[in-house]
Scaffold this active site. Structure first.
Site, PDB file in Angstrom:
ATOM      1  N   LYS A 239      77.940   6.766  53.057  1.00  0.00           N
ATOM      2  CA  LYS A 239      79.394   6.674  52.864  1.00  0.00           C
ATOM      3  C   LYS A 239      79.718   5.569  51.857  1.00  0.00           C
ATOM      4  CE  LYS A 239      79.793   3.450  56.768  1.00  0.00           C
ATOM      5  NZ  LYS A 239      80.126   3.313  58.192  1.00  0.00           N
TER       6      LYS A 239
ATOM      7  N   TYR B  37      92.936 -21.383  37.940  1.00  0.00           N
ATOM      8  CA  TYR B  37      94.299 -21.373  38.485  1.00  0.00           C
ATOM      9  C   TYR B  37      94.529 -22.495  39.501  1.00  0.00           C
ATOM     10  CZ  TYR B  37      95.077 -16.627  36.647  1.00  0.00           C
ATOM     11  OH  TYR B  37      95.231 -15.532  35.847  1.00  0.00           O
TER      12      TYR B  37
HETATM   13  C1  LIG Z   1      78.845   2.911  58.874  1.00  0.00           C
HETATM   14  C2  LIG Z   1      78.295   3.537  60.078  1.00  0.00           C
HETATM   15  C3  LIG Z   1      76.936   3.414  60.424  1.00  0.00           C
HETATM   16  C4  LIG Z   1      75.996   2.484  59.701  1.00  0.00           C
HETATM   17  O1  LIG Z   1      76.049   1.205  60.285  1.00  0.00           O
HETATM   18  P1  LIG Z   1      75.079   0.044  59.796  1.00  0.00           P
HETATM   19  O2  LIG Z   1      75.399  -1.083  60.673  1.00  0.00           O
HETATM   20  O3  LIG Z   1      75.444  -0.198  58.369  1.00  0.00           O
HETATM   21  O4  LIG Z   1      73.706   0.576  59.957  1.00  0.00           O
HETATM   22  C5  LIG Z   1      76.454   4.143  61.479  1.00  0.00           C
HETATM   23  N1  LIG Z   1      77.275   4.942  62.190  1.00  0.00           N
HETATM   24  C6  LIG Z   1      78.582   5.057  61.922  1.00  0.00           C
HETATM   25  C7  LIG Z   1      79.442   5.935  62.754  1.00  0.00           C
HETATM   26  C8  LIG Z   1      79.144   4.352  60.871  1.00  0.00           C
HETATM   27  O5  LIG Z   1      80.446   4.461  60.609  1.00  0.00           O
END
Ligand SMILES: *Cc1c(COP(=O)(O)O)cnc(C)c1O
Length: 390
Positions: A40, A269
């Site tokens: 993702k 800034y």
């Molecule tokens: C993002 C996500 C993961 C991955 O989690 P990590 O801690 O990065 O391994 C696994 N399951 C779901 C449902 C997620 O949204």
């Protein structure tokens, strides 16, 4: 290929696909179940398609994304591996995802009805993974809604409108034993939810619960599939642990302006920084729009000429200033902003500490303005070049 500097570039991110392959293989070896690679958010900023090719070559069998748009991007690129997506609007049009064979995470009766309606319309069975809230209090059906969701899903399955392929949940504090909710409590709630699924006449093929941290430290959570994200990208998910993961991302830039200023000068800034002596200041063309957290102003550092140089003053949208003290620098000197740490450059975990966040946010924050270049992963890169996707 000419280098980014020869093309007059300001910054680039290199993604070491061999590191991602190594991490995938390492996680697959640790897990007692197949690996679902979480790609993702553009594979946590690393590039969804190159990462997908690499993890599938290296032993992952499933892919996980948040949205159906992400899942469909995978299918459009020709990825045929099983894909699960899990974050949907209740009134979304699921037709394309169902037709593309994308498995759907489901947390509510409203979502289930909508998916069944779309499946009926397109004339195909939708594969769903029913999600139970075992304590995170985020996604998932809570205990009062769970029985109803199961009964309705079993009814729809009997009528051939959907297949309940999975039952799953998400952990809230794996890798942080002192934090809540405790893994053991969530596992017990998950076991209860699984018993209730059996009682409702469901026999899901895939039960899944583990994230990266649990994959490495909690074998009791592995069940039939582990969902790994951050560890694929080489970031240790358990603070203080060092388990052979290799960070894949390097963010480098170079100086675009160098100037000498007297002692006591305010920098950037609002002059939130003052030089302690006569100083060389180096301007680096990456800022918060590129993912350098503004909260790391006056805290962060980057590697220039073999040494860490502090970020002087506020990080701006497109640029930041490093204080080199009495050292000199040239225009175009390389600046390593973030990387595996092998040469002393800061890691994503260090930037996360400076910015009071987690490495996930640092990596996903690396902006679209920064071109990605892929190293290693011969097969993955070749295939993508043929498709003109990199
Ligand atoms: C993002 C996500 C993961 C991955 O989690 P990590 O801690 O990065 O391994 C696994 N399951 C779901 C449902 C997620 O949204």
């Amino acid at each position: 290929m000419t280098s980014w500097t020869a093309r007059g570039g300001l910054a680039e991110a290199t993604v070491d696909l061999d590191a991602i392959a190594h991490n995938t293989a390492l996680l697959a070896a640790r897990a007692t179940a197949p690996v679902l690679a979480v790609v993702k958010a553009d594979a946590f900023g690393h590039g969804m398609l190159p990462v997908t090719r690499t993890v599938l070559d290296a032993g992952a069998t499933w892919l996980g994304v948040a949205t159906n748009a992400e899942a469909l991007r995978l299918r459009e690129a020709g990825v045929t591996a099983p894909v699960l997506s899990w974050l949907h609007a209740h009134d979304e049009d699921f037709d394309a995802a169902i037709l593309a064979g994308v498995d759907l995470g489901v947390s509510s009766a409203e979502h289930l009805e909508r998916i069944a309606e779309c499946a009926t319309r397109v004339g195909t069975r939708a594969a769903v993974h029913l999600k139970v809230d075992t304590g995170l209090r985020r996604g998932g059906a809570d205990h009062t809604a769970w029985r109803g969701l199961l009964d309705r899903a079993a009814w729809l399955q009997r009528r051939g409108r959907l297949l309940v392929r999975g039952v799953w949940s998400h952990l809230g504090a794996a890798g942080a034993p002192a934090a809540s909710p405790p893994v053991g409590t969530q596992v017990r709630a998950f076991e209860l939810a699984l018993r209730e699924a059996r009682d409702a006449g469901l026999d899901p093929e895939l039960r899944h619960l583990a994230n990266s941290a649990a994959t490495l430290t909690e074998p009791a959570t592995h069940y039939d599939l582990v969902r790994v994200g951050i560890a694929l990208y080489g970031v240790e998910p358990v603070a203080g642990r060092s388990g052979g993961l290799r960070p894949a991302m390097t963010l480098r830039s170079r100086t675009v302006l160098v100037k000498k200023v007297p002692a006591g000068e305010g920098v950037s800034y609002e002059h939130r920084y003052r030089t302690s002596g006569e100083s060389t200041l180096a301007l680096v063309p990456v800022g918060f729009a590129d993912g350098v957290p503004r909260l790391a102003s006056n805290r962060g550092a980057a590697l220039l000429a073999g040494r860490r140089r502090p970020v002087a003053g506020l990080v701006a949208m497109d640029q930041l200033v490093l204080d080199l003290g009495r050292d000199e620098a040239n225009l175009g000197d390389e600046v390593l902003v973030l990387g595996p740490g092998d040469d002393g450059e800061p890691t994503a975990a260090e930037w996360a500490a400076w910015a009071e966040t987690n490495p996930h946010e640092v990596l996903t924050g690396i902006g679209a303005r920064i071109p990605r270049r892929y190293l290693g992963g011969a097969r993955a890169t070749r295939e993508l070049e043929e498709l003109s996707l990199v």
